[in-house]
Design a protein around this motif. Structure first.
Motif, PDB file in Angstrom:
ATOM      1  N   VAL A 199       2.779  -4.929   2.573  1.00 12.26           N
ATOM      2  CA  VAL A 199       1.839  -5.663   3.423  1.00 12.26           C
ATOM      3  C   VAL A 199       1.926  -7.171   3.199  1.00 12.26           C
ATOM      4  O   VAL A 199       1.524  -7.943   4.058  1.00 12.26           O
TER       5      VAL A 199
ATOM      6  N   GLY B  78      -3.538  -7.104  11.230  1.00 14.50           N
ATOM      7  CA  GLY B  78      -2.543  -6.334  10.495  1.00 14.50           C
ATOM      8  C   GLY B  78      -1.456  -7.197   9.885  1.00 14.50           C
ATOM      9  O   GLY B  78      -0.528  -6.676   9.265  1.00 14.50           O
ATOM     10  N   SER B  79      -1.580  -8.521  10.010  1.00  7.05           N
ATOM     11  CA  SER B  79      -0.503  -9.379   9.490  1.00  7.05           C
ATOM     12  C   SER B  79      -0.639  -9.627   7.985  1.00  7.05           C
ATOM     13  O   SER B  79       0.264 -10.184   7.373  1.00  7.05           O
ATOM     14  N   GLY B  80      -1.775  -9.218   7.404  1.00  9.48           N
ATOM     15  CA  GLY B  80      -1.908  -9.324   5.947  1.00  9.48           C
ATOM     16  C   GLY B  80      -2.888 -10.393   5.470  1.00  9.48           C
ATOM     17  O   GLY B  80      -2.944 -10.686   4.280  1.00  9.48           O
ATOM     18  N   LYS B  81      -3.699 -10.927   6.375  1.00 12.94           N
ATOM     19  CA  LYS B  81      -4.641 -11.995   6.005  1.00 12.94           C
ATOM     20  C   LYS B  81      -5.657 -11.483   4.984  1.00 12.94           C
ATOM     21  O   LYS B  81      -5.868 -12.101   3.941  1.00 12.94           O
ATOM     22  N   SER B  82      -6.284 -10.357   5.302  1.00 14.67           N
ATOM     23  CA  SER B  82      -7.266  -9.799   4.357  1.00 14.67           C
ATOM     24  C   SER B  82      -6.596  -9.435   3.044  1.00 14.67           C
ATOM     25  O   SER B  82      -7.179  -9.610   1.969  1.00 14.67           O
ATOM     26  N   SER B  83      -5.364  -8.927   3.142  1.00 11.37           N
ATOM     27  CA  SER B  83      -4.664  -8.501   1.924  1.00 11.37           C
ATOM     28  C   SER B  83      -4.486  -9.664   0.957  1.00 11.37           C
ATOM     29  O   SER B  83      -4.613  -9.479  -0.258  1.00 11.37           O
TER      30      SER B  83
ATOM     31  N   TYR C  80       0.894  -1.169   0.000  1.00  5.02           N
ATOM     32  CA  TYR C  80       0.000   0.000   0.000  1.00  5.02           C
ATOM     33  C   TYR C  80       0.919   1.202   0.000  1.00  5.02           C
ATOM     34  O   TYR C  80       1.554   1.489   1.015  1.00  5.02           O
TER      35      TYR C  80
END
Ligand SMILES: Nc1ncnc2c1ncn2[C@@H]1O[C@H](COP(=O)(O)OP(=O)(O)O)[C@@H](O)[C@H]1O
Ligand SMILES: [Mg+2]
Lengths: 253, 225
Positions: free
Chosen positions: A26, A47-52, A21
């Motif tokens: 990310v 915030g570890s990037g799962k959704s990303s 981002y």
């Protein structure tokens, strides 16, 4: 030949995938291979990037390096055609449901098959009713999202995703915003899908559920997959210190 | 102090004229609102989706019409334009003036509504495979219409009351009729109390109609007062 055979065996192959981002990285060189019918759980601190990962897979967030292959074919995220193919074969359910507020539960489920896929409205409606009753909603299908509870909205969102008959289902913390008494209904739905052989990536903090339904669990931190293995191994004998710390924190709850 | 005796009897014969005036007031409000809605929708669409350079002239239009009195704007159309060879009837001057004024306000109201489209619903539409046009058609527009219905209704009510300034230009809407009847009968208190009641009646009627329409179309809560 061997390599082609291996990738054809896998439903989804994520290779050296990175995403940014702006200047913030990310996802940092993610590797994950998912077999057809496999259920992979994604765990990790917020915030570890799962959704990303899920967003990159569906083309909502651009990738900056690496590749994703579906059924052995690399998805070209800069080609509308290729992205459309991915979106036709996969569906994502968001944590916040993201239902269309101006449509009833039934319309939320029927709109894409009817308007996007140009299928017969009556046939689609019959299927949608069946899907909604499968997720435990029969009396509420004429209600609008703001007239439904969180759990009911989430199940409409699942039905909407299933209406397009995806091969791969991506679920992003779909029980996180739900009251505890509503969680089990939603999990029952997912359990049933898993037993029907749907390929799934599930982001969730429901330890018991993840242990039961996931074939493998990937633990993430700071945009990396720290370790990936069978649920028993991740929960009972994690190899990495960060996994151990995270698991023990969650188990204390 | 109040030793005035109301003599409504003298003005009853003029009631039909007042009702005609009320009808004309609604007509002016409706026509200029519709015109203003067209201008406002076009402007707000251009501001949200159009090229960058178009923003400045639209903003200038909005600033001019929302920062000068409506009355002055109509005066300008009515008295200044004839010098430029454009002759407008008083009715046309009022209608055009109110339309342009409404266009400016409705641009502002709609621009605010356009910016409320929810990113999350858009993303759901995108991954379901909606094209850009389908997103607008099925997600953005219905949402915007629903968000905008209440403030647009309110502006229509304000415009209905604003039509009274047409009297200054000799348009025989409700206030204009009242002034005429006043100069015949001199029963000012009676006339203007009836006129006030008629204004309340038409705004209530309009609110009720809009409220019903809103609850039918957009499930907005029916609230008249
Ligand atoms: N739209 C965005 N713009 C900037 N940074 C973002 C955006 N979305 C997420 N991030 C950042 O990316 C990182 C990973 O986020 P996310 O994938 O949502 O994590 P998780 O789902 O594991 O909680 C976080 O540090 C978050 O702050
Ligand atoms: Mg997340």
């Amino acid at each position: 030949m061997v390599i082609i055979w291996r990738s054809a065996l896998h439903h989804l192959v994520i290779k050296d995938l990175s995403a940014h981002y702006g200047t913030v990285q990310v996802l940092d060189s993610i590797n994950l291979e998912i077999a057809r019918g496999e259920v992979v759980g994604l765990m990790g601190p917020s915030g570890s990037g799962k959704s990303s990962i899920l967003r990159v897979l569906t083309g909502l967030t651009p990738l900056s390096a690496g590749s994703v292959s579906l059924n052995g074919e690399v998805i070209n995220y800069s080609s509308a055609e290729s992205v459309r193919n991915m979106r036709e074969r996969s569906a994502i359910v968001f944590q916040q449901y993201n239902l269309f507020q101006n449509m009833t539960a039934l319309e939320n489920v029927t709109i894409a098959p009817v308007k996007i896929r140009n299928r017969d409205p009556e046939e689609v409606e019959a299927e949608a009713r069946a899907l909604l009753s499968k997720v435990g909603l029969t009396d509420q299908i004429s209600r609008y999202p703001d007239q439904l509870s969180g759990g009911q909205q989430q199940r409409v969102a699942i039905a909407r995703a299933l209406a397009l008959k995806p091969e791969i289902l991506l679920l992003d913390e779909i029980t996180a915003a739900l009251d505890p008494e509503l969680v089990s209904d939603v999990l029952d739905t997912i359990r049933a899908l898993a037993s029907e052989g749907m390929t799934m990536i599930i982001v969730s903090h429901e330890m018991g559920f993840m242990r039961e339904v996931s074939h493998r669990i990937a633990f993430m931190a700071q945009g990396n997959i720290i370790e990936c293995g069978k649920a028993e191994q991740i929960f009972n004998s994690p190899r990495e210190a960060r996994t151990r710390e995270f698991v023990s924190k969650i188990l204390k709850h | 102090m109040l030793d005035y005796t109301f003599q409504y009897g003298q003005i009853w014969p003029y009631l039909p004229r007042l009702i005609d005036g009320a009808y004309l007031a609604l007509e002016i409000a409706f026509l200029s609102f519709c015109g203003g809605l067209l201008i406002g929708t076009a402007n707000a669409s251009l501001l949200s989706f159009g090229p960058q350079w178009i923003a400045k002239p639209i903003q200038a239009f909005v600033v001019f019409f929302t920062n000068t009195p409506q009355l002055v704007q109509i005066y300008f159309l009515y008295f200044a334009l004839p010098d430029a060879g454009i002759l407008l009837s008083s009715y046309a001057a009022v209608l055009i003036g109110m339309t342009l004024n409404a266009g400016a306000y409705l641009t502002e109201i709609q621009r605010a509504g356009f910016s409320t489209r929810r990113q999350s619903e858009m993303e759901a539409a995108i991954v379901l495979g909606f094209s850009r046009w389908q997103q607008i058609r099925y997600v953005i527009l219905p949402h915007i219409a629903r968000v905008l219905f209440p403030p647009l209704s309110n502006h229509f009510i304000i415009m209905t009351l604003g039509t009274s300034m047409a009297a200054i230009f000799g348009v025989e809407e409700l206030t204009g009729q009242a002034l005429n009847i006043n100069s015949i009968t001199f029963r000012s208190l009676e006339i203007f109390s009836v006129v006030a009641a008629l204004y309340i009646a038409i705004t209530l009627l309009a609110s009720l109609a809009l409220g019903l329409l809103g609850s039918l179309l957009f499930r907005t809560k029916l609230r008249v007062i």
